[in-house]
Write an enzyme that holds these catalytic residues in place. Structure first.
Site, PDB file in Angstrom:
ATOM      1  N   LYS A  13       0.772  -1.223   0.093  1.00 30.17           N
ATOM      2  CA  LYS A  13       0.051  -0.045  -0.139  1.00 30.17           C
ATOM      3  C   LYS A  13       0.924   1.187   0.061  1.00 30.17           C
ATOM      4  CE  LYS A  13      -1.835  -1.109   3.877  1.00 30.17           C
ATOM      5  NZ  LYS A  13      -1.434  -2.369   4.126  1.00 30.17           N
ATOM      6  N   ARG A  88      -9.787   1.521   8.325  1.00 33.29           N
ATOM      7  CA  ARG A  88      -9.498   0.194   8.528  1.00 33.29           C
ATOM      8  C   ARG A  88     -10.434  -0.396   9.308  1.00 33.29           C
ATOM      9  NH1 ARG A  88      -3.405   0.595   8.489  1.00 33.29           N
ATOM     10  NH2 ARG A  88      -3.014  -1.429   9.278  1.00 33.29           N
ATOM     11  N   ARG A 128      11.691  -6.046   4.601  1.00 36.58           N
ATOM     12  CA  ARG A 128      11.553  -4.615   4.721  1.00 36.58           C
ATOM     13  C   ARG A 128      12.542  -3.926   5.386  1.00 36.58           C
ATOM     14  NH1 ARG A 128       5.817  -2.298   5.320  1.00 36.58           N
ATOM     15  NH2 ARG A 128       5.815  -3.606   7.291  1.00 36.58           N
ATOM     16  N   ARG A 161      11.084  -2.141  11.293  1.00 38.05           N
ATOM     17  CA  ARG A 161       9.849  -1.782  11.970  1.00 38.05           C
ATOM     18  C   ARG A 161       9.637  -2.534  13.087  1.00 38.05           C
ATOM     19  NH1 ARG A 161       5.139   0.042   7.987  1.00 38.05           N
ATOM     20  NH2 ARG A 161       3.895  -1.343   9.696  1.00 38.05           N
ATOM     21  N   ARG A 172      -1.183  -8.912  13.191  1.00 41.02           N
ATOM     22  CA  ARG A 172      -1.630  -7.937  12.343  1.00 41.02           C
ATOM     23  C   ARG A 172      -2.493  -8.483  11.150  1.00 41.02           C
ATOM     24  NH1 ARG A 172       3.862  -5.308  10.872  1.00 41.02           N
ATOM     25  NH2 ARG A 172       2.761  -4.137   8.974  1.00 41.02           N
TER      26      ARG A 172
HETATM   27  P1  AP5 Z   1       4.719  -1.683   1.890  1.00 39.63           P
HETATM   28  O1  AP5 Z   1       4.590  -0.878   0.696  1.00 39.63           O
HETATM   29  O2  AP5 Z   1       5.647  -1.226   3.018  1.00 39.63           O
HETATM   30  O3  AP5 Z   1       3.534  -2.494   2.339  1.00 39.63           O
HETATM   31  P2  AP5 Z   1       2.074  -1.771   3.173  1.00 39.63           P
HETATM   32  O4  AP5 Z   1       1.223  -2.279   2.353  1.00 39.63           O
HETATM   33  O5  AP5 Z   1       2.299  -0.315   3.272  1.00 39.63           O
HETATM   34  O6  AP5 Z   1       2.513  -2.654   4.613  1.00 39.63           O
HETATM   35  P3  AP5 Z   1       2.391  -2.124   5.915  1.00 39.63           P
HETATM   36  O7  AP5 Z   1       3.051  -3.087   6.834  1.00 39.63           O
HETATM   37  O8  AP5 Z   1       2.895  -0.536   6.122  1.00 39.63           O
HETATM   38  O9  AP5 Z   1       0.873  -2.202   6.302  1.00 39.63           O
HETATM   39  P4  AP5 Z   1       0.331  -2.197   7.544  1.00 39.63           P
HETATM   40  O10 AP5 Z   1      -1.288  -1.924   7.310  1.00 39.63           O
HETATM   41  O11 AP5 Z   1       0.354  -3.475   8.408  1.00 39.63           O
HETATM   42  O12 AP5 Z   1       1.022  -0.824   8.575  1.00 39.63           O
HETATM   43  P5  AP5 Z   1       0.566   0.813   8.811  1.00 39.63           P
HETATM   44  O13 AP5 Z   1       1.798   1.427   8.904  1.00 39.63           O
HETATM   45  O14 AP5 Z   1      -0.644   1.061   7.882  1.00 39.63           O
HETATM   46  O15 AP5 Z   1       5.723  -3.052   1.190  1.00 39.63           O
HETATM   47  C1  AP5 Z   1       5.987  -4.035   2.116  1.00 39.63           C
HETATM   48  C2  AP5 Z   1       7.564  -4.484   1.812  1.00 39.63           C
HETATM   49  O16 AP5 Z   1       7.292  -5.071   0.421  1.00 39.63           O
HETATM   50  C3  AP5 Z   1       8.323  -3.346   1.645  1.00 39.63           C
HETATM   51  O17 AP5 Z   1       9.743  -3.824   1.879  1.00 39.63           O
HETATM   52  C4  AP5 Z   1       8.502  -3.086   0.022  1.00 39.63           C
HETATM   53  O18 AP5 Z   1       9.756  -2.573  -0.391  1.00 39.63           O
HETATM   54  C5  AP5 Z   1       8.026  -4.296  -0.607  1.00 39.63           C
HETATM   55  N1  AP5 Z   1       7.544  -4.348  -1.698  1.00 39.63           N
HETATM   56  C6  AP5 Z   1       6.351  -3.658  -2.341  1.00 39.63           C
HETATM   57  N2  AP5 Z   1       5.954  -3.719  -3.351  1.00 39.63           N
HETATM   58  C7  AP5 Z   1       6.549  -5.161  -3.740  1.00 39.63           C
HETATM   59  C8  AP5 Z   1       6.561  -6.067  -5.187  1.00 39.63           C
HETATM   60  N3  AP5 Z   1       5.591  -5.491  -5.658  1.00 39.63           N
HETATM   61  N4  AP5 Z   1       7.296  -7.032  -4.892  1.00 39.63           N
HETATM   62  C9  AP5 Z   1       8.488  -7.171  -3.819  1.00 39.63           C
HETATM   63  N5  AP5 Z   1       8.295  -6.335  -2.854  1.00 39.63           N
HETATM   64  C10 AP5 Z   1       7.553  -5.464  -2.643  1.00 39.63           C
HETATM   65  O19 AP5 Z   1       0.084   0.501  10.143  1.00 39.63           O
HETATM   66  C11 AP5 Z   1       0.700   0.092  11.402  1.00 39.63           C
HETATM   67  C12 AP5 Z   1       0.263   0.271  12.614  1.00 39.63           C
HETATM   68  O20 AP5 Z   1      -0.512   1.482  13.075  1.00 39.63           O
HETATM   69  C13 AP5 Z   1      -1.167  -0.849  12.617  1.00 39.63           C
HETATM   70  O21 AP5 Z   1      -0.745  -1.986  12.927  1.00 39.63           O
HETATM   71  C14 AP5 Z   1      -1.979   0.028  13.757  1.00 39.63           C
HETATM   72  O22 AP5 Z   1      -1.475  -0.407  15.051  1.00 39.63           O
HETATM   73  C15 AP5 Z   1      -1.769   1.545  13.686  1.00 39.63           C
HETATM   74  N6  AP5 Z   1      -2.586   2.037  12.415  1.00 39.63           N
HETATM   75  C16 AP5 Z   1      -2.539   2.693  11.318  1.00 39.63           C
HETATM   76  N7  AP5 Z   1      -3.415   3.180  10.779  1.00 39.63           N
HETATM   77  C17 AP5 Z   1      -4.555   2.688  11.729  1.00 39.63           C
HETATM   78  C18 AP5 Z   1      -5.976   2.891  11.422  1.00 39.63           C
HETATM   79  N8  AP5 Z   1      -6.459   3.489  10.391  1.00 39.63           N
HETATM   80  N9  AP5 Z   1      -6.650   2.532  12.550  1.00 39.63           N
HETATM   81  C19 AP5 Z   1      -6.266   1.918  13.708  1.00 39.63           C
HETATM   82  N10 AP5 Z   1      -4.720   1.937  13.674  1.00 39.63           N
HETATM   83  C20 AP5 Z   1      -4.113   1.938  12.759  1.00 39.63           C
HETATM   84 MG    MG Z   2       2.675   0.736   4.818  1.00 39.22          MG
END
Ligand code: AP5
Ligand code: MG
Length: 219
Positions: A13, A88, A128, A161, A172
């Site tokens: 994402k 989410r 990552r 992270r 997660r």
């Molecule tokens: P990346 O682009 O980093 O993936 P992502 O979908 O952004 O993954 P996240 O782990 O950031 O998602 P998440 O939803 O768990 O975390 P968030 O930060 O939102 O890609 C992943 C890896 O793959 C990278 O290394 C990249 O280089 C590689 N990659 C990408 N595309 C590729 C491809 N095509 N081929 C190969 N490799 C590839 O949330 C974190 C925490 O914050 C949550 O757990 C929660 O506690 C809190 N939080 C955030 N938002 C909310 C909300 N709205 N409500 C409540 N809590 C929240």
């Molecule tokens: Mg992310």
């Protein structure tokens, strides 16, 4: 245009939202990045969310609504945004359109769901490396930085992270299935969902994302 990225942890994402943001000139609003910045800054918000994030749970809906409303109310968001990680939960989705209406931003125009098998997201997360300074993401194998451990964008030190440890990743994924996956149907019923095959290279996936973006922008 308000664009939302949906998908499991590690689906890409953040990676794809950043490219859309750059190509279409829309600010990227990533709630995960904003919360991590708050933790790094040691603010009251950061203190409140730190242990919740480290355990893989979700921060409560009221706190998130306040964070998002505050950010979307800033002038750079007036022509639209790319939302990464929000909404989410069902309550977050149900309150997003009224929130957007309140600040005169219309409603969600496109929801891009990145569909990636669980084995692949675990592979992506385990390799990552992230830049706490500018939010850029790399992957040890798939997207290595030019110099090991150093961010290509800003020269900062790359870290793993705190929530990318294997047991937290499993939590997660389970939270995603329980709390976030139902939003796929919610947005499908509203006619704004584009499901994208999220396997392949970053460039291949971006060309699929770009095609649905271009179509949505022209309609
Ligand atoms: P990346 O682009 O980093 O993936 P992502 O979908 O952004 O993954 P996240 O782990 O950031 O998602 P998440 O939803 O768990 O975390 P968030 O930060 O939102 O890609 C992943 C890896 O793959 C990278 O290394 C990249 O280089 C590689 N990659 C990408 N595309 C590729 C491809 N095509 N081929 C190969 N490799 C590839 O949330 C974190 C925490 O914050 C949550 O757990 C929660 O506690 C809190 N939080 C955030 N938002 C909310 C909300 N709205 N409500 C409540 N809590 C929240
Ligand atoms: Mg992310």
């Amino acid at each position: 245009m308000i664009v939302v990225f949906l998908g499991p942890p590690g689906a890409g994402k953040g990676t794809q939202a950043l490219r859309v943001s750059e190509k279409y000139g829309l600010p990227m609003v990533s709630t995960g990045d904003m919360l991590r910045e708050a933790v790094a800054a040691g603010s009251a918000l950061g203190a409140k969310v730190k242990s919740i994030m480290e355990s893989g749970d979700l921060v409560d809906d009221e706190t998130m609504a306040a964070v998002v409303e505050d950010r979307l109310g800033q002038p750079d968001c007036s022509d639209g945004v790319v939302l990464d990680g929000y909404p989410r939960t069902a309550p977050q989705a149900q309150t997003l359109d009224p929130l957007l209406a309140r600040i005169d931003m219309g409603s969600v125009g496109l929801v891009i769901m990145l569909d990636v098998p669980e084995g692949e997201v675990v592979r992506r997360i385990s390799g990552r490396r992230s830049c706490p300074g500018c939010g850029s993401n790399f992957h040890l194998t798939f997207q290595p930085p030019t110099t090991e451990g150093v961010c290509d964008q800003c020269g900062g030190d790359l870290i793993q992270r705190a929530d990318d440890k294997e047991d937290v990743v499993r939590e997660r994924l389970s939270v995603y299935r329980r709390m976030t996956e139902p939003l796929v149907d919610y947005y499908r019923q509203r006619g704004v969902l584009a499901e994208i095959e999220g396997s392949g290279t970053v460039e291949e996936i971006f060309s699929r994302v770009d095609a649905v973006m271009a179509e949505a922008m022209s309609s």
